[in-house]
Design an enzyme around this catalytic site. Structure first.
Site, PDB file in Angstrom:
ATOM      1  CD  GLU A 111      -2.722   1.628   0.395  1.00  0.00           C
ATOM      2  OE1 GLU A 111      -3.216   2.700   0.334  1.00  0.00           O
ATOM      3  OE2 GLU A 111      -2.866   0.670  -0.747  1.00  0.00           O
ATOM      4  CG  HIS A 114      -0.817   2.491  -4.962  1.00  0.00           C
ATOM      5  ND1 HIS A 114      -0.635   2.478  -6.266  1.00  0.00           N
ATOM      6  CD2 HIS A 114      -2.005   3.020  -4.684  1.00  0.00           C
ATOM      7  CE1 HIS A 114      -1.815   3.325  -6.935  1.00  0.00           C
ATOM      8  NE2 HIS A 114      -2.484   3.313  -5.645  1.00  0.00           N
ATOM      9  CG  HIS A 175      -8.576   5.405  -6.704  1.00  0.00           C
ATOM     10  ND1 HIS A 175      -7.858   6.950  -6.882  1.00  0.00           N
ATOM     11  CD2 HIS A 175      -7.412   4.823  -6.569  1.00  0.00           C
ATOM     12  CE1 HIS A 175      -6.736   6.704  -6.626  1.00  0.00           C
ATOM     13  NE2 HIS A 175      -6.229   5.154  -6.366  1.00  0.00           N
ATOM     14  CG  HIS A 282     -17.319  -7.214 -17.494  1.00  0.00           C
ATOM     15  ND1 HIS A 282     -16.598  -5.876 -17.833  1.00  0.00           N
ATOM     16  CD2 HIS A 282     -16.200  -7.658 -17.260  1.00  0.00           C
ATOM     17  CE1 HIS A 282     -15.623  -5.934 -18.035  1.00  0.00           C
ATOM     18  NE2 HIS A 282     -15.254  -7.276 -17.877  1.00  0.00           N
ATOM     19  CG  HIS A 342      -9.180  -8.420 -18.143  1.00  0.00           C
ATOM     20  ND1 HIS A 342      -9.131  -8.638 -19.590  1.00  0.00           N
ATOM     21  CD2 HIS A 342     -10.217  -7.909 -17.845  1.00  0.00           C
ATOM     22  CE1 HIS A 342     -10.392  -8.439 -19.916  1.00  0.00           C
ATOM     23  NE2 HIS A 342     -11.050  -7.989 -18.767  1.00  0.00           N
TER      24      HIS A 342
END
Length: 368
Positions: A111, A114, A175, A282, A342
């Site tokens: 975290e 990032h 986000h 989706h 992906h």
């Protein structure tokens, strides 16, 4: 004693870390671009920032997929410290109480890395904005860089909300979309510094814009699948489940946007039928995007120009990548490598379309 969700005491240390991280690429770029014009330097900086932003988007996906989004339960630091080293006692206590919980030493580092990378990208965008306003007679308005700076600040705010709102699905999806939007802004600017118009018919231009709109919607749906952990709600392909083409689905609860993770609007646990509905929408969206992309690629290939055929190949390559990585998520039980691939394919598609549409817009105005 509870943890303050917002503790700004380590903010300046994080900003300094971002400046130090950004200084390395800037120094490398300065050495590589000796003798270049201001416009060439700005294009190079924009492309470098685009590349690092792409990496940041992928690492952000890794942060989410490795369940590290709450590895530090406060923002912008970790238990009020600028790194997990300063919070080792708090992290150890949380990990001891819940060894497989959201807070562990490994997740805290993921975290915080990032956040460091995001600070570095933000620093580069700040430099890009300053340089854009100082340069003269640019092909790209400095307001583009200003918009990009505002955009990345908003991304930081959404990053804070993902933590303080405990991975609220709508916030996490926004986000993700913000990261994709940042890529698109940088790609448009980078192309603006190089006048290479792409000449296509009005119908093909409209088709390209349509594909971009559908792709953004599909990325939003993909983010909704991922943030709701609905990837394996259908575990077969092309059927959802063995023998089921159209299983039981709850679209109302699945697409109730403002709710906490894992629960419906009524506060009860989200039913499996809602996750199935998210997954199936989706899939339907993917089919629509593939059809439009395929038709556009076919028309570009038969458009007569070598430039159009190159764009056709690029679009088809990304489409194949997305098809393979998307199927791998389902049939291989959602391996993290396939999930990251992906996300990367989605980012590549939106970036590619932004370059293409920027070149199409150049065809409508004279060369500077």
């Amino acid at each position: 004693m509870g943890t303050e969700l917002i503790d700004l005491s380590p903010l300046w240390q994080l900003l300094l870390a971002g400046a130090l991280l950004g200084a390395g690429p800037l120094l490398w770029l300065a050495l590589r671009s000796k003798g270049a014009t201001p416009q060439q330097r700005l294009r190079a900086l924009t492309l470098l920032t685009l590349f690092l932003t792409f990496d940041l988007v992928i690492f952000g996906a890794f942060t989410r997929l490795s369940d590290s989004g709450l590895g530090c339960p406060d923002w912008p630091g970790c238990y009020g410290s600028a790194s997990p080293l300063g919070a080792k006692d708090e992290i150890h206590a949380a990990q001891t109480a819940m060894p497989t919980g959201p807070v562990t030493h490994g997740k805290a580092w993921v975290e915080m890395i990032h956040r460091y990378l995001a600070s570095g990208v933000g620093f580069l965008i700040l430099v890009l904005c300053i340089m854009s306003w100082r340069a003269k007679n640019l092909q790209v308005s400095p307001w583009w860089a200003t918009l990009t700076l505002v955009w990345v600040c908003m991304q930081g705010a959404f990053g804070a909300l993902t933590v303080t709102m405990k991975l609220f699905p709508a916030i996490v999806t926004l986000h993700l979309l913000g990261g994709m939007g940042l890529l698109m802004l940088l790609a448009w600017q980078a192309q603006g510094y190089q006048h290479k118009p792409l000449l296509l018919s009005a119908g093909l231009r409209r088709a390209a814009w349509l594909l971009l709109a559908l792709s953004i919607a599909q990325v939003a749906l993909g983010g909704w699948v991922s943030t709701n952990y609905a990837v394996l709600a259908c575990d077969a392909f092309p059927q959802c489940h063995a023998g089921q083409w159209w299983p039981a689905m709850d679209f109302g609860q699945g697409f109730t946007l403002w709710r906490e993770l894992g629960v419906g609007a009524d506060g009860a646990w989200l039913p499996f039928a809602a996750l199935t509905a998210i997954h199936m929408v989706h899939r339907i969206g993917a089919l629509i995007v593939f059809v439009v992309l395929g038709l556009l690629a076919w028309r570009l290939w038969h458009g007569g120009s070598a430039d159009a055929r190159r764009w056709s190949r690029r679009l088809l390559l990304v489409a194949v990548w997305q098809l393979i990585s998307g199927l791998s998520n389902v049939v291989l039980d959602w391996p993290i490598v396939a999930a990251l691939a992906h996300t990367g394919g989605a980012a590549a598609l939106l970036t590619l379309l932004s370059f293409m549409l920027a070149r199409l817009s150049q065809a409508a105005r004279p060369s500077p």
